[in-house]
Design a protein around this motif. Structure first.
Motif, short mmCIF file in Angstrom:
data_model
loop_
_atom_site.label_atom_id
_atom_site.label_comp_id
_atom_site.label_asym_id
_atom_site.label_seq_id
_atom_site.Cartn_x
_atom_site.Cartn_y
_atom_site.Cartn_z
N GLN A 1 0.86 -1.18 0.00
CA GLN A 1 0.00 0.00 0.00
C GLN A 1 0.90 1.23 0.00
O GLN A 1 1.70 1.41 0.92
CB GLN A 1 -0.90 -0.03 1.23
N TRP B 1 -5.64 1.13 -1.27
CA TRP B 1 -5.66 -0.20 -1.85
C TRP B 1 -4.23 -0.74 -1.95
O TRP B 1 -3.26 0.01 -1.84
CB TRP B 1 -6.29 -0.15 -3.25
N TYR B 2 -4.15 -2.05 -2.16
CA TYR B 2 -2.86 -2.71 -2.30
C TYR B 2 -2.58 -2.97 -3.78
O TYR B 2 -3.48 -3.26 -4.55
CB TYR B 2 -2.84 -4.03 -1.53
#
Length: 121
Positions: free
Chosen positions: A100, A106-107
């Motif tokens: 992240q 979000w990743y």
């Protein structure tokens, strides 16, 4: 910008050892799973080992008992200690991180550029 840079590859004789390192840098907020993959000529890229943030690891059967994955969360670095190397372990090894970035929620998967491991007498 996030970068993953591997190091530690090289030429080793069968039965020898190598230690790969992969350092992530850039605007990183958090790294979840990190892993090592490898790809030999003519083969698909395959998963070698993964490790979670809390240290839980998994290995492909062919390297169990010979390879050890570890990580240093403070340094955003993952390692792969490879012992009792066999000719079939020869490949380009890539590290992967599920991370992240700062300011994101979000990743994203990131890949290193790869490091060559050659096992030959």
């Amino acid at each position: 910008q996030v970068r993953l840079v591997e190091s530690g590859g090289g030429l080793v004789q069968p039965g020898g050892s190598l230690r790969l390192s992969c350092a992530a840098s850039g605007r990183i907020f958090r790294i979840n799973v990190m892993g090592w993959y490898r790809q030999a000529p003519g083969n698909k890229r395959e998963l070698v080992a993964t490790i979670t943030r809390d240290g839980s690891s998994n290995y492909v059967d062919s390297v169990k008992g010979r390879f050890t994955i570890s990580r240093d969360n403070a340094k955003n670095t993952v390692y792969l200690q490879m012992n009792s190397l066999k000719p079939e372990d020869a490949a380009v090894y890539y590290c992967n991180a599920d991370l992240q970035s700062s300011g994101q929620t979000w990743y994203t998967h990131y890949w290193g550029q790869g490091t060559q491991v050659t096992v030959s007498s």
